[in-house]
Structures are given as structure tokens and as C-alpha cells.
Enzyme design. Structure first.
Site, PDB file in Angstrom:
ATOM      1  CD  GLU A 126      -3.061  -0.975   0.213  1.00  0.00           C
ATOM      2  OE1 GLU A 126      -3.078   0.032  -0.512  1.00  0.00           O
ATOM      3  OE2 GLU A 126      -3.909  -1.888   0.125  1.00  0.00           O
ATOM      4  CG  ASP A 273      -5.705  -7.192  -7.726  1.00  0.00           C
ATOM      5  OD1 ASP A 273      -4.619  -7.453  -7.179  1.00  0.00           O
ATOM      6  OD2 ASP A 273      -6.550  -6.451  -7.217  1.00  0.00           O
ATOM      7  CD  GLU A 367     -14.555  -5.185  -1.008  1.00  0.00           C
ATOM      8  OE1 GLU A 367     -13.368  -5.126  -0.693  1.00  0.00           O
ATOM      9  OE2 GLU A 367     -15.116  -4.285  -1.674  1.00  0.00           O
ATOM     10  CD  GLU A 385     -10.519  -1.448  -7.960  1.00  0.00           C
ATOM     11  OE1 GLU A 385      -9.460  -1.285  -7.326  1.00  0.00           O
ATOM     12  OE2 GLU A 385     -11.644  -1.182  -7.480  1.00  0.00           O
TER      13      GLU A 385
END
EC number: 3.2.1.113
Length: 849
Positions: A126, A273, A367, A385
Site C-alpha cells: 500500500e 490482480d 465487495e 475499478e
């Protein structure tokens, strides 16, 4: 009435479809673009007014989230490093939205106020994508404005220097034997220092290790220090080398010391991803063919095993024909955008349309949602996204349909997530309840993609085609591969890859898009409606918006002979009704074929609609030690694995002990205390089953997992059953339940105050004391006046009122009971002149005894 209703629905749907497919005028786009700017101002202004210099805004509380001052949320808080996260993440968005005055002011604040040497443990992944990427993207923008000569003349590469400092603070995470980074690092003390409070972790996610190359390579090429790119490439090499060679898939979690897979489910969503994304984008940014070769091999495997249009389902990497779960997570919504970059638009259109239909049904992407498009996990964190893929598809196709999709995103965000102090995440799409959370990526990505969607190139302050987006939508210049030479000796080793390409031919079956960007001329030659044709197949996938019309009867032929009706009865037992063809084709007998001895039938399957949500039997955590004594009962969710508490007569009893680490994702430090007790752990960092296994190995007899989503509670959030990790969970035998945040806070507060707290884990229906509540003994109270002389010995003389208490006999005939009561009443009336006597003998009254 039904016909009129059907016509109205059909007309409405036709209008909506027409609206979606029609073009958008420049005036309409301007209105939406201005609305996006207004919404951004509300979100960014609220952060700066109520939260700065804190990392995040709490939009419901109208204050900043400072790590350590707010209740711990587990791994979510690892994004917070006391470095004004939201400000740094938003910097280059200010430039894209042409807010250059605000950008210059924000850069000054960053240089003046932000410190990167805080004694805090942060997520390497992150911090890299949000803070390092944010500093680099902002440096690129500041340098560009400075070169133009009208702004930022005071700027002396301060952001680049900060990025280099942060890069060095992240480097200790790569000090492993494999080259895969630790998932966490202490910004001040690194990994090995006794004060670091980290370095015990053994696992990391594939995306966590494989999403470093863009930022680290850019930092190396801008600063001239090769060490960053070298480490990021090494991590990518290890992931590639450890892929499953038979399927060319990677797992979700890997051991950072020996490279063994810890979780072997493979997909394109959470946990993996951005690894795939960075392979493709590293080729685009750095011009190294090795990354493209690897991406193409992975992509072929994805399309072979994971892609089941329009679905993208996780499979077992070693046995990829087996799906390991029946739900998808919202993070896979980025994948259509990645497919656009590769030029494979048909599956991109299919998956995007499926996702759009889900948003129509639930307002936002949950989610996680099932393959039947029901909610699996109802949270929506304002993730960008889906907007990202919408932007890519519009730029690739020019189809105004995607502008209408973007318009719906804007309208829903404004209608359902806007609050007075910003925009709030949705705790559950089914209830619409808000969560006190506005993640930095909402400003960094969502507004950037939406603004670009509704903007022409001439309306932007930069040439957007000169940049590539990182996974956090930060802008890195494509010129890096030409103006900045690759670090010496840092091209990924050809010896390493040539040995692989000998056994795995990379380009034997090239498709037209292996080395090209998408071209509408190639994809849709003389057929502008091609994209619509693809979408139409999935328009009513979720059932939302479908006009009412009778289901067509599907015809099949079955060899059901005259003298053998057993197959008919067998099919009926399966819930399938068979109707002779002659009964459903009245007036069309001429079309029937004559087959002697064979019925031709219509198959009319009677399908009962499953309920929208799975019925979950609530469990409880009942506090039974003093001073609670069973009076405090916390509603809990059950688990689909581990001990079946419904089969335990008295539940599972034990003292609760807080696990260390609290996430229970690493080796358990306080195993001695946990033996024979019920462990307490917080959700996050790893799967439920991983926590259960670790604590079971430590000797726990039960496990209570507390939700890390602040404010969640059993009243406002539907209960759900915890599920395993895709592998067999038969080895897990301890009892485990799930508590939402508020119920968990009650339990942890009790533990802090009383230290010794005993609890019972059991189904709600079996909770202690439940059988005594509201359960009464039934008694018939009958009154009879005894004659003189009937009394027992020692009784007083004269008429006496005698109470006869008889326990009610269950199942006594109502008529017999009434007859006996009536006989008593009659006798009393004759003898003592009773004024009234009701059938309910307990209410018999006597005026003159």
C-alpha cells in the site's frame, strides 16, 4: 391490467435502452464533467478542512483518522503511516482536473509537513502504490509545469527526494532469502531492528510482491540508483519461476522465505490482480519484452481456465479445471480494462456488461457477489475499478454507451454516498448503511477516471497519452524507456528466460494483439454495432430490467414408450413436469410428427426461486462468568467449517484469550496462554481458515473472530457464514464464530475490565436460560363448593370454598373439559344460586355463598 402493466414496463425499458445507447452531446458532457469537479471539491475540501494532516477523512465523524487514536481495524490500518496519505495520493489528480493553484499549494504542504521516518509499521504494498507512486506522479507533474515556465518555478525536485527517502525505507522489506518482500516494514526501524515490531511474517500475497516494478523502476531511472529496480525485478522473477508449470497460473499467497504456495487458488481478483497488471504495464513503461512474454503466457492460461464469459472464477492452480468458490470479488473489475490494453475487447465487453448489470441490481458492486449475482459480502468501499474499465472501454470503442455507464456511476455516488463531510463508504449495499470511511483511492482514482471519461484531450492540461497509469492511477511518463536508460545489468536475465521459453513456446500461437494496442478499425471493421451485439447477450443477466413475458416452452424429445411410464414418474420425482405435446400445441396438430410408440413432450420445469439471501442460523457468544452470569449475549455468525455447534448439546465453554498477533496470521506468540481456551482474533490479513489452523495448532478449543470494519453490527448488517480458503477444511475441528465490530467491542471491553471472562459458544436457540424464558406450567384452576360433611377432618362447619389445583393434562379432549366445567357450574347454580358461571371456571363468581 396485467397487459397494461406489461406494456408500461416494456415502454419504460425501451426508453432506458434508448437512453443508454444514444450519443451524448458536448453540452451534456460538460454538465457531467462540472458535476464531477463539484463532487471532487466536496470530497477534497472536506479532507483538507476536517482531516488534514491526518491520513484519512472520517466523513461521518467529520474528523481525521489518526492511527492509534481510533479503534484498530487490523490490516486496513497498515495503509496509514502518519504521512498525510490522502493528500499525497491526490496530488496528480489535482493536475488532471486542472486545479493547478490547489496542486501548487498541496505540494508546498507536502514538502513542509510530511515526515516519512515515523515509528509505524506499514504495508509495503500500500505504501508503494499510494505514497511512493503519489510522490513520483506529483514530481512528474510539478516538473512538467516548471518546464512550461508559468508555474512551480520554486520547485527543486523536493518530491523526488522524498520519494527516494521512502524507497530506502521500504528496501529492508526485500531482505529475504528468496527476494520476495516482507508484507510489512517499520518506516523508522526497518525489519531486523528489535524496535521494528515486524519481520515475523512468513507469507505475502502475489499482488503484494508483484506490484512494485513500475514505481521502483521509475524511481531508479529518475534518481539513478539502480537498487530499487533490481529488487522489484527479482521479486517478479521469483513469482514467475514459482508459477505452476502445468497450468501457468500463480496462487494467491506465497511463503517469502522458500517460495512455496500457501494459498493455491488462482484468479484475477484480490491477492493476484495487480501482478498481472504490472507485467503488461512494465512492458509498456520499460520496453522490456520479457514482461510481455510472461504476461501473454499467463493471459492464455487465464482465458483457458479462469475466464468463463462473462464470469471470472477462481480455480485451483494445480487442478485448474476445478472452481474453488462460487463467488467473485469486486477487485476483478479492473480486468476488462487490462484486456483493453491487450486489445482483447470481446471478453472485456462481456465481463464489463456483467458487472454493470450487477451495479444495476445492487446500486454498487458489492465487495463480493455470487455467480447468481447475489450479495456474498455487501460492503462497497467506493472502489474505482469498475469506473477504470469503463474509461478504457470508451476510449477503445468510442461507444457512447460507456458514457451513460459513467453517468450512472456519478449519479449513484452523489445520491447514495454523499454526506455533509465528504463521501462515505457503504457498509452494506442491501441496507444502504454508511461506514465512517473514505479511502484515499477514492480521490486518487475514482475522480481521475470519471473526469477523463467525460473530457476531450484538448480540455486537459497534459497530454494523457504520454503517460501510463499505475494501479493507483498515478501518472508515470512513457518516455522513461527512452530518455532514461535502463539500469546497467538490470534487464531481466535472458539465460533465465531462454530456458523457460525452450519448454514453453511463447509465440507459437500469436494472436493479432500480441504486440499491439487495440484498434477499432481492426476490431470492428465496418460494424459499429459489434460491441452492442456482444452486450445484448448479457443485458438481462441478473434479471433486473427484464420486461414480463411468459417463459418460452423448450421442446425436447424423450423415448417414453406406451407401456413404460416409469421414466415419467422418475422425472416427476425430480420436480419436472411432462406435458404431452398435443396438450400444449392446440390448433397446431398438423405440425406434429407421428412416431409410433413414442411420446413427444414439452418439458416444463417447475423451478422454485431460491430466496435472495441464504438463511443463516444465528449463534451467540454468551458471557457466563461473574458479573455477567449469562445476561450478556452477543449475536454471532456461524462457520461452514470447524465444529458443528448445532450438534453440541451444551455448546463450547472456555475462557477467552486474545491472540498475539491479533490477526493470528503469523506464528502465535502466546500459545501457552491459549492452550485449552477460546482465542480472540481480528479479521483481516489472511483467510478465516488460516487463523483457525494456527490457533488450533496452538491448542485453542474455540475461536471468536471480530470484524475489523468499524461500526458493523448484527442489527444493521446481515449475518453470514464464514467460509474456508478453497482447500479442504476437514482438519479444522475447533469451534468458531464471527462477531461484528460493535459486539466484538463489548467482548474486548469486558476482557480488559475483568481479565478473566468465560463464554459459551452455541446456537442462539440453545443459549443458557433460553428454555426457562416464557415457558409456563399450565394449570387448570377449578372451583367447587363442598357440601357440609364433605370436608376433611378438622375442617370448619358450614359451606366451604375449596380450590382444586390440577395440572393440565396435555392433549385432554376439549369437549370433555368443557363438559366437566359445565357440570360443576350447573351443580353450583342449583345449590347456591350462582348469578353467573362462564365456561372459564377460573372466572366463576358467586353472589351469595
Amino acid at each position: 391490467m396485467t397487459i397494461l402493466k406489461t406494456l408500461l414496463i416494456t415502454c419504460l425499458l425501451s426508453w432506458v435502452e434508448c437512453k443508454e445507447s444514444q450519443g451524448m452531446t458536448p453540452e451534456e458532457m460538460t454538465v457531467i464533467r462540472n458535476k464531477i469537479i463539484e463532487m471532487f471539491d466536496h470530497a477534497y475540501g472536506s479532507y483538507m478542512k476536517y482531516a488534514y494532516p491526518a491520513d484519512e477523512l472520517m466523513p461521518l465523524s467529520c474528523r481525521g483518522r489518526v492511527r492509534g487514536l481510533e479503534p484498530n481495524r487490523g490490516d486496513i490500518d497498515d495503509s496509514l503511516g502518519k504521512f498525510s496519505l490522502t493528500l499525497i495520493d491526490t496530488l496528480d489528480t489535482l493536475v488532471v482536473l486542472n486545479k493547478l493553484d490547489e496542486f501548487e499549494d498541496a505540494v508546498r504542504k507536502t514538502v513542509r509537513d510530511v515526515r516519512l521516518d515515523n515509528d509505524v509499521v506499514v504495508s509495503v504494498f500500500e505504501t508503494n502504490i499510494r505514497v511512493l507512486g503519489g510522490l513520483l506522479g506529483a514530481h512528474v507533474m510539478a516538473d512538467l509545469l516548471r518546464q512550461r515556465g508559468d508555474r512551480m518555478q520554486w520547485y527543486q525536485d523536493e518530491l523526488l527526494h522524498m520519494a527516494k527517502e521512502l524507497g530506502h525505507r521500504l528496501l529492508p522489506a526485500f531482505n529475504t532469502t528468496s527476494g520476495l518482500p516482507y508484507p510489512k516494514v517499520n518506516l523508522r526501524y526497518g525489519i531486523l531492528n528489535p524496535l521494528s515490531r515486524t519481520g515475523t511474517e512468513s507469507d505475502t500475497c502475489t499482488a503484494c510482491a508483484g506490484t512494485m516494478i513500475l514505481e521502483f523502476a521509475a524511481l531508479s531511472r529518475m534518481s539513478g540508483e539502480t537498487v530499487f529496480e533490481e529488487h522489484a525485478r527479482k521479486a517478479m522473477d521469483v513469482l514467475w519461476e514459482n508459477r505452476q508449470k502445468g497450468s501457468d497460473l500463480v496462487g494467491t499467497v506465497i511463503n517469502i522465505h522458500n517460495g512455496e504456495w500457501v494459498r493455491r487458488d488462482s484468479g484475477v481478483g484480490a491477492g493476484i490482480d495487480s501482478y498481472y497488471e504490472y507485467l503488461m504495464k512494465a512492458y509498456i513503461l520499460l520496453g522490456d519484452n520479457v514482461f510481455l512474454e510472461r504476461f501473454n503466457i499467463h493471459y492464455s492460461a487465464i482465458m483457458k481456465y479462469i475466464s468463463q464469459p462473462p464470469l471470472l472464477l477462481n480455480v485451483h492452480m494445480h487442478n485448474p479445471t476445478v472452481s474453488v468458490r462460487s463467488w467473485m470479488d469486486s477487485l476483478l473489475a479492473f480486468f476488462p480494462g487490462l484486456q483493453v490494453l491487450r486489445g482483447d475487447l470481446k471478453p472485456a465487453i462481456e465481463t464489463h456488461e456483467m458487472l454493470y448489470q450487477v451495479t444495476k441490481q445492487h446500486k454498487f458492486l458489492p465487495e463480493a457477489f455470487t455467480t447468481e449475482f447475489r450479495v456474498h459480502w455487501g460492503q462497497h468501499l467506493l472502489r474505482p475499478e469498475f469506473a477504470e474499465s469503463t474509461y478504457y472501454l470508451y476510449k477503445a470503442t468510442g461507444d457512447p454507451y460507456y458514457l451513460r455507464v459513467g453517468q450512472s456511476i456519478v449519479e449513484k455516488l452523489n445520491a447514495y454516498t454523499r454526506v455533509p463531510c465528504g463521501f462515505a463508504a457503504v457498509q452494506d449495499v442491501r441496507t444502504g448503511a454508511h461506514e465512517d470511511r473514505m479511502d484515499s483511492f477514492f480521490l486518487a482514482e475514482m475522480f481521475k477516471y470519471l473526469y477523463l471519461l467525460f473530457s476531450e484531450k484538448s480540455q486537459l492540461p497534459i497530454d494523457i497519452d504520454d503517460f501510463i497509469f499505475t494501479t493507483e492511477a498515478h501518472l508515470l511518463p512513457l518516455s522513461l524507456s527512452t530518455t532514461q536508460p535502463p539500469c546497467h545489468g538490470n534487464i531481466t536475465g535472458r539465460a533465465f528466460d531462454s530456458s523457460l521459453t525452450q519448454t514453453v513456446p511463447v509465440f507459437q500461437e500469436e494472436d493479432p494483439f500480441t504486440h499491439s494496442c487495440p484498434s477499432t478499425e481492426t476490431l470492428f471493421p465496418n460494424n459499429p454495432s459489434f460491441a452492442k451485439t456482444i452486450r445484448d447477450s448479457y443485458k438481462y443477466l441478473t434479471g433486473v430490467g427484464r420486461a414480463f413475458r411468459p417463459l418460452p416452452i423448450r421442446e425436447i424429445e424423450l423415448p417414453l414408450h406406451d407401456n413404460g411410464l416409469e421414466p415419467v414418474e422418475f422425472l416427476k420425482s425430480m420436480g419436472i413436469s411432462l406435458t404431452p405435446l398435443t396438450e400444449v400445441t392446440v390448433g397446431n396438430a398438423g405440425s406434429l410428427k407421428d412416431h409410433k410408440g413414442v411420446y413427444r413432450v414439452k418439458l416444463v420445469a417447475e423451478v422454485s426461486h431460491t430466496p435472495e439471501e441464504e438463511v443463516v442460523a444465528p449463534h451467540v457468544v454468551q458471557l457466563i462468568s461473574p458479573p455477567f452470569l449469562g445476561r450478556t449475549v452477543l449475536t454471532a455468525g456461524p462457520s461452514k467449517f470447524g465444529m458443528d455447534l448445532s450438534k453440541q448439546e451444551h455448546g463450547v465453554k472456555g475462557s477467552i484469550v486474545k491472540a498475539s498477533p491479533y490477526t493470528a496470521c503469523g506464528p502465535i506468540d502466546n500459545a501457552v496462554e491459549i492452550i485449552g481456551n477460546i482465542a480472540l482474533a481480528v479479521r483481516g490479513d489472511c483467510m478465516f481458515a488460516v487463523k483457525a489452523r494456527r490457533l488450533q495448532e496452538a491448542g485453542a478449543i474455540g475461536l471468536i473472530i471480530i470484524d475489523h470494519h468499524e461500526g458493523s453490527n448484527s442489527e444493521g448488517t446481515p449475518l453470514f457464514q464464514m467460509v474456508g480458503d478453497g482447500d479442504s477444511t476437514e482438519d479444522i475441528t475447533l469451534a468458531l464464530v464471527f462477531l461484528f465490530s460493535r459486539e466484538g467491542a463489548v467482548l474486548t471491553a469486558a476482557l480488559e475490565e475483568h481479565h478473566n471472562v468465560d463464554v459459551l459458544l452455541l446456537p442462539k436457540e440453545k443459549q443458557m436460560g433460553q428454555d426457562k424464558i416464557g415457558k409456563h406450567i399450565g394449570l387448570n384452576v377449578k372451583l367447587r363448593l363442598a357440601e357440609e360433611g364433605e370436608q376433611g377432618e378438622g375442617a370448619s362447619r358450614g359451606p366451604t370454598l375449596e380450590f382444586v389445583l390440577e395440572k393440565e393434562v396435555e392433549g385432554e379432549l376439549e369437549g370433555e373439559q368443557s363438559l366437566r366445567q359445565q357440570q360443576l357450574c350447573t351443580k353450583a347454580t342449583e345449590t347456591y344460586r350462582t348469578e353467573s358461571c362462564s365456561g372459564d371456571s377460573s372466572h366463576t363468581t358467586n353472589s351469595d355463598p
